[in-house]
Scaffold this active site. Structure first.
Site: not given
Ligand SMILES: NC(=O)c1ccc[n+]([C@@H]2O[C@H](COP(=O)([O-])OP(=O)(O)OC[C@H]3O[C@@H](n4cnc5c(N)ncnc54)[C@H](O)[C@@H]3O)[C@@H](O)[C@H]2O)c1
Length: 436
Positions: A205, A149-151, A322, A261, A250
């Protein structure tokens, strides 16, 4: 198409709501019962512009629901998205325990063929391990696909709904056809799906985040040189960015990058390099420049007061890593605050949305003000850390009247030095050389 989203954080929640909005039936599952209870009450656990409306609409339409029961979400789903966290371990590598745990639960709960899609950012080869885990526990056929995901937080909804690319890592034709159907509403105007092998998708990614972070650290390194030699990084930035091969994005010097991230993904990529005996020297430098840069503003403030910050009050504008989010993970503001407090200063901080999250982290150690002007009252210095729109054009005359001191530290180079100085204040930017 019925889909299940495992993990309702920034990515899972936005993806779940986005797919529901395009007509899929989505069940979002999370092990965090408080989060799911909030969502079931119609409350949103994170701040993300546009998300509340999107979720409310799709819940009303009956296409989006929330549960703590992962097997219920998975039952009957053609696609299961893994969107759980992959936080850093102490050695910098990604903690994949949530991913593997979720993969096992999902595999056990399959009720027919499904595509298990890794949306979380995971190191190269993780898809192979997920596949091995699923093979051990699944009673039905499945395919494991990488779809990073790239959001961007703060623009997450529009990034998800209008992606500039959709990376799909798979060599399984059946899985690819299902993902093409799932993403068809997003690619109608132009086909932005790039299909590749799973390992390349996983690495893409990290490569994208690493390049963006590299640009920031490069500019911060140059900004520090600008200060030493009396040049202005803002002029240099414009001069460089107008070269089409370089581009303008950037290229901003500042107080360093944070968030959930870049810091963790860079460390994980460096770790992958070490494990593969291919050290990523450029990325090591990017991280070390950034770690140093986060301390730079507090050092400037301290120097301004001849090393004595005892009893000095600093107004701090912007806590989130940010604009557009309440996310404080690895936020530069936290480093600046710790440095200022350690030096004996009093910090009066403000932020349009991140005060509750900061209060939970910092408690009584920092005073929080409801607005930028309120925080500046009686301040000896002002530090801008996050370039929220609300802070872009303050009334500097009014600020000069409210503050006890004159020093203004612009940690994002968003203000015109001449305008600040015309109000009788003293401007300090990042890499802006000698100011009048
Ligand atoms: N935040 C961003 O901007 C962004 C953008 C692109 C990619 N990512 C990637 O996406 C992934 C998620 O990031 P995020 O910021 O949404 O994380 P987050 O910490 O906000 O959310 C993760 C969620 O997963 C839940 N979880 C953990 N183990 C679980 C399980 N076994 N079953 C069900 N739920 C479970 C947690 O309770 C939590 O609510 C990461 O790998 C991150 O690097 C994040």
């Amino acid at each position: 198409m019925k889909i299940a989203v495992i993990g309702t954080g920034y990515v899972g929640l936005v993806a779940g709501a986005g797919f529901a909005d395009m007509g899929s039936d989505v069940v979002c599952a999370d092990i965090d019962a408080d989060k799911i209870a909030m969502l079931q009450r119609g409350e949103i656990p994170i701040y993300e512009p546009g998300l509340e409306k999107l979720i409310a609409h799709n819940v009303r339409e009956g296409r989006l629901s929330f549960t703590t029961d992962v097997p219920t979400a998975v039952a009957g789903s053609a696609v299961v998205l893994l969107a759980v966290g992959t936080p850093p371990l102490p050695d910098g590598s990604a903690d994949l325990s949530f991913t593997f745990q979720a993969a096992e639960t999902v595999a056990r709960a399959l009720t027919g063929f499904a595509v298990i899609v890794t949306k979380s950012t995971v190191p190269v080869g993780t898809g192979d391990t997920i596949e091995a885990i699923a093979r051990k526990h699944a009673r039905y056929e499945f395919a494991v696909v990488s779809n990073p995901e790239f959001l961007k937080e703060g623009d997450a909804v529009s990034d998800f709904m209008k992606p500039d690319r959709i990376i799909v890592g798979t060599s399984d034709a059946r899985a690819l056809a299902i993902l093409q159907a799932l993403y068809a509403p997003f690619t109608r105007s132009s086909d932005r799906m790039l299909v590749m092998d799973r390992r390349s998708a996983e690495l893409t990614k990290y490569a994208a985040n690493a390049m963006l972070a590299t640009r920031i650290s490069f500019m911060n390194d140059l900004a520090n040189l600008c200060d030493a030699v009396g040049a202005d990084i803002e002029c240099v930035r414009k001069g460089m960015g107008s070269d089409g091969r370089i581009g303008t994005k950037f290229l901003y010097a500042g107080v360093g990058f944070g968030g959930s991230c870049f810091p963790k993904d860079l460390r994980a990529a460096i770790n992958t390099g070490i494990e593969a005996s291919v050290p990523l020297r450029v990325l090591e430098a990017v991280v070390s420049v950034n770690d140093r840069q986060k301390h730079r503003l507090a050092e400037d403030i301290r120097r301004h007061f001849q090393g004595d910050l005892a009893g000095k009050r600093v107004a701090l504008w912007g806590l989130a890593f940010k604009p557009g989010t309440d996310d404080l993970r690895e936020a530069p503001a936290l480093v600046v605050i710790e440095d200022l407090l350690a030096a004996g200063a009093e910090v009066v901080a403000t932020d349009p949305v991140a005060i509750p999250a900061a209060q939970a982290l910092l408690g009584q150690r920092v005073r929080f003000a409801p607005s930028n002007y309120a925080s500046a009252e009686g301040a000896d210095a002002l530090a801008l850390i996050t370039e929220w729109r609300d802070y872009r054009r303050p009334n500097f005359q009014r600020l000069a009247g409210l503050m006890r001191g004159k020093a203004v530290f612009d940690g994002r180079n968003i203000w015109e030095p001449a305008e600040v100085c015309a109000a009788g204040l003293e401007y300090h930017g990042i890499g802006r050389g000698q100011q009048p």
